[in-house]
Scaffold this active site. Structure first.
Site, mmCIF file in Angstrom:
data_model
loop_
_atom_site.group_PDB
_atom_site.id
_atom_site.type_symbol
_atom_site.label_atom_id
_atom_site.label_comp_id
_atom_site.label_asym_id
_atom_site.label_seq_id
_atom_site.Cartn_x
_atom_site.Cartn_y
_atom_site.Cartn_z
ATOM 1 N N ARG A 1 0.871 -1.180 0.000
ATOM 2 C CA ARG A 1 0.000 0.000 0.000
ATOM 3 C C ARG A 1 0.907 1.229 0.000
ATOM 4 O O ARG A 1 1.936 1.252 0.702
ATOM 5 C CB ARG A 1 -0.901 0.024 1.238
ATOM 6 C CG ARG A 1 -2.050 -0.962 1.205
ATOM 7 C CD ARG A 1 -3.152 -0.553 0.223
ATOM 8 N NE ARG A 1 -4.283 -1.475 0.221
ATOM 9 C CZ ARG A 1 -4.445 -2.471 -0.652
ATOM 10 N NH1 ARG A 1 -3.561 -2.696 -1.601
ATOM 11 N NH2 ARG A 1 -5.518 -3.242 -0.590
ATOM 12 N N GLU B 1 -3.262 7.866 -3.975
ATOM 13 C CA GLU B 1 -3.762 7.396 -5.276
ATOM 14 C C GLU B 1 -5.036 8.121 -5.653
ATOM 15 O O GLU B 1 -5.865 8.367 -4.785
ATOM 16 C CB GLU B 1 -4.020 5.892 -5.204
ATOM 17 C CG GLU B 1 -2.724 5.121 -5.183
ATOM 18 C CD GLU B 1 -2.923 3.610 -5.136
ATOM 19 O OE1 GLU B 1 -3.974 3.126 -5.557
ATOM 20 O OE2 GLU B 1 -2.001 2.956 -4.681
ATOM 21 N N HIS C 1 -1.479 0.444 -9.783
ATOM 22 C CA HIS C 1 -2.172 -0.479 -8.857
ATOM 23 C C HIS C 1 -2.818 -1.652 -9.610
ATOM 24 O O HIS C 1 -4.016 -1.904 -9.488
ATOM 25 C CB HIS C 1 -3.220 0.271 -8.024
ATOM 26 C CG HIS C 1 -3.511 -0.402 -6.715
ATOM 27 N ND1 HIS C 1 -3.856 0.272 -5.569
ATOM 28 C CD2 HIS C 1 -3.490 -1.713 -6.373
ATOM 29 C CE1 HIS C 1 -4.047 -0.590 -4.578
ATOM 30 N NE2 HIS C 1 -3.831 -1.808 -5.052
HETATM 31 P P1 NAD Z 1 -0.466 -11.184 4.838
HETATM 32 O O1 NAD Z 1 -1.339 -10.771 5.958
HETATM 33 O O2 NAD Z 1 -0.405 -12.632 4.454
HETATM 34 O O3 NAD Z 1 1.056 -10.716 5.111
HETATM 35 C C1 NAD Z 1 1.396 -9.522 5.749
HETATM 36 C C2 NAD Z 1 2.630 -9.782 6.617
HETATM 37 O O4 NAD Z 1 3.044 -8.532 7.170
HETATM 38 C C3 NAD Z 1 2.363 -10.739 7.799
HETATM 39 O O5 NAD Z 1 3.348 -11.748 7.813
HETATM 40 C C4 NAD Z 1 2.449 -9.821 9.014
HETATM 41 O O6 NAD Z 1 2.951 -10.486 10.173
HETATM 42 C C5 NAD Z 1 3.415 -8.766 8.527
HETATM 43 N N1 NAD Z 1 3.326 -7.505 9.271
HETATM 44 C C6 NAD Z 1 2.244 -6.895 9.797
HETATM 45 N N2 NAD Z 1 2.606 -5.741 10.403
HETATM 46 C C7 NAD Z 1 3.953 -5.648 10.276
HETATM 47 C C8 NAD Z 1 4.916 -4.696 10.707
HETATM 48 N N3 NAD Z 1 4.551 -3.611 11.400
HETATM 49 N N4 NAD Z 1 6.208 -4.909 10.390
HETATM 50 C C9 NAD Z 1 6.579 -6.024 9.704
HETATM 51 N N5 NAD Z 1 5.708 -6.972 9.286
HETATM 52 C C10 NAD Z 1 4.420 -6.777 9.560
HETATM 53 O O7 NAD Z 1 -0.924 -10.286 3.599
HETATM 54 P P2 NAD Z 1 -0.675 -10.561 2.037
HETATM 55 O O8 NAD Z 1 -1.800 -11.349 1.464
HETATM 56 O O9 NAD Z 1 0.712 -11.028 1.849
HETATM 57 O O10 NAD Z 1 -0.845 -9.078 1.479
HETATM 58 C C11 NAD Z 1 0.020 -8.053 1.911
HETATM 59 C C12 NAD Z 1 -0.525 -6.702 1.505
HETATM 60 O O11 NAD Z 1 -0.390 -6.559 0.090
HETATM 61 C C13 NAD Z 1 -2.028 -6.506 1.765
HETATM 62 O O12 NAD Z 1 -2.290 -6.054 3.067
HETATM 63 C C14 NAD Z 1 -2.416 -5.501 0.724
HETATM 64 O O13 NAD Z 1 -2.406 -4.213 1.285
HETATM 65 C C15 NAD Z 1 -1.333 -5.606 -0.336
HETATM 66 N N6 NAD Z 1 -1.865 -6.022 -1.633
HETATM 67 C C16 NAD Z 1 -1.697 -5.218 -2.709
HETATM 68 C C17 NAD Z 1 -2.170 -5.594 -3.954
HETATM 69 C C18 NAD Z 1 -1.991 -4.738 -5.169
HETATM 70 O O14 NAD Z 1 -2.820 -4.800 -6.066
HETATM 71 N N7 NAD Z 1 -0.906 -3.981 -5.282
HETATM 72 C C19 NAD Z 1 -2.860 -6.795 -4.085
HETATM 73 C C20 NAD Z 1 -2.996 -7.607 -2.972
HETATM 74 C C21 NAD Z 1 -2.500 -7.217 -1.752
#
Ligand code: NAD
Length: 323
Positions: free
Chosen positions: A243, A272, A290
């Site tokens: 994000r 955005e 995005h």
């Molecule tokens: P997920 O929940 O599986 O993984 C997130 C990881 O971040 C977890 O392992 C969590 O422990 C860790 N985390 C949380 N807070 C933290 C911190 N302060 N410091 C370090 N690590 C921390 O999520 P995911 O499915 O891997 O998705 C990750 C993110 O990707 C989503 O939250 C979303 O915002 C983003 N995303 C973007 C797109 C896009 O189109 N660009 C698409 C899908 C997801």
């Protein structure tokens, strides 16, 4: 059970909408092919006593929205991230929030890898170079990039997407994996030979590429700021498909302009659809709008998952992806 009335805030792939139609739910799909403003969303939601809402990451779902559609007890988000929704307020009101995790993991990891390769090989810059008619013959030092093999990929947030990016990097490109996460993950360490660092600062200092995969939370806003950028190697690249607000975009612009790091590739932006002024003029940054999850296959599956969450809820079950 009486038919359910669902408001869909923007047209999404048909496959999920058809699942809802098969259940004989009545669907009102926003006719605007764009993001609804807060006032437009409130206006639309007040029109009928909707039972549920299928919303997108571009919709800000706050108390005002819950007030506007007091009848709706479920908001099914068409995204894995749900930072656009006030979940705490929803819980207070007994409103169920769902997301679409898992299904976009591979797609987002593949896009992330496309960005890693593209920024290391200066792909977009080279494409512009040819299109602009600047190519006047092979040259030994024309547009030199960097190899991936043997380099350290630092994963910030080794969840579903981050660990999948690491898997590709390890298996496909012989990269070494380092990571920081609030929760160390022994299985991930074993699978990818990943080395855990107990602070983002340590991770940034050792990485040749940093790929950001944390969710947007109060604790992750501007996780990458001016100070942290200055801890990175001057030869390092930063990639963000999580994000936008996780990175201080002004600080990143300045770091790229001033050579504090070598390059960046971004699929998400702090405000955005705006991009920090000047970023678009830099050659050492790749910008995509995005689209990390934007494949035909995945967007259709997301539509189906959002629909199945609604269906489970109205069938009296716990939705599979309640957050
Ligand atoms: P997920 O929940 O599986 O993984 C997130 C990881 O971040 C977890 O392992 C969590 O422990 C860790 N985390 C949380 N807070 C933290 C911190 N302060 N410091 C370090 N690590 C921390 O999520 P995911 O499915 O891997 O998705 C990750 C993110 O990707 C989503 O939250 C979303 O915002 C983003 N995303 C973007 C797109 C896009 O189109 N660009 C698409 C899908 C997801």
């Amino acid at each position: 059970m009486s038919s359910k009335l669902i408001y869909v805030t923007r047209k999404i792939p048909e496959s999920g909408l058809n699942l809802l139609r098969e259940k004989k739910y009545e669907l009102d799909i926003s006719e605007k092919d764009g993001v609804l403003t807060k006032d437009e969303l409130i206006r639309d939601l007040k029109r009928k006593p909707y039972d549920g809402v299928l919303c997108l990451l571009t919709d800000n779902i706050t108390s005002e929205i819950y007030d506007a559609v007091g009848t709706a007890k479920i908001f099914a988000n068409y995204a894995v991230g749900f930072n656009n929704i006030d979940v705490t307020e929803a819980k207070k009101r007994g409103i169920v929030i769902t997301n679409t995790p898992g299904v976009l993991t591979d797609t987002v990891a593949e896009h992330t890898f496309a960005l890693i390769i593209a920024i290391a090989t200066r792909l977009a810059e080279a494409d512009r170079f040819v299109r602009e008619g600047k190519y006047d013959g092979w040259a030994p030092e024309l547009l030199l990039g960097n190899d991936l093999k043997g380099k350290v990929l630092g994963i910030l947030g080794a969840g579903r997407i981050g660990s999948r990016v690491a898997y590709h990097a390890k298996r496909g490109f012989d990269m070494s994996i380092a990571y920081y996460d609030i929760a160390p993950n022994a299985e991930f360490e074993k699978e990818c030979g990943a080395k855990y660092y107990s602070s983002p600062d340590e991770l940034l200092a050792v990485s040749d590429f940093v790929s950001v995969h944390v969710p947007l939370l109060d604790s992750t806003k501007h996780l990458i700021n001016k100070e942290r950028l200055s801890q990175m190697k001057r030869t390092a690249y930063l990639v963000n498909t999580s994000r936008g607000p996780v990175i201080d975009e002004k600080a990143l612009f300045e770091a790229l302009r001033d050579g504090v790091i070598r390059g960046a590739a971004l699929d998400v932006f702090e405000n955005e659809p705006k991009v920090y002024p000047g970023l678009e003029k830099l050659d050492n940054v790749i910008l995509t709008p995005h689209i990390a999850s934007a494949t035909i296959e995945t967007r259709s599956k997301m539509s189906e998952i959002a629909a199945l969450n609604l269906i489970a809820y109205f069938d009296g079950k716990t939705p599979p992806n309640q957050v």
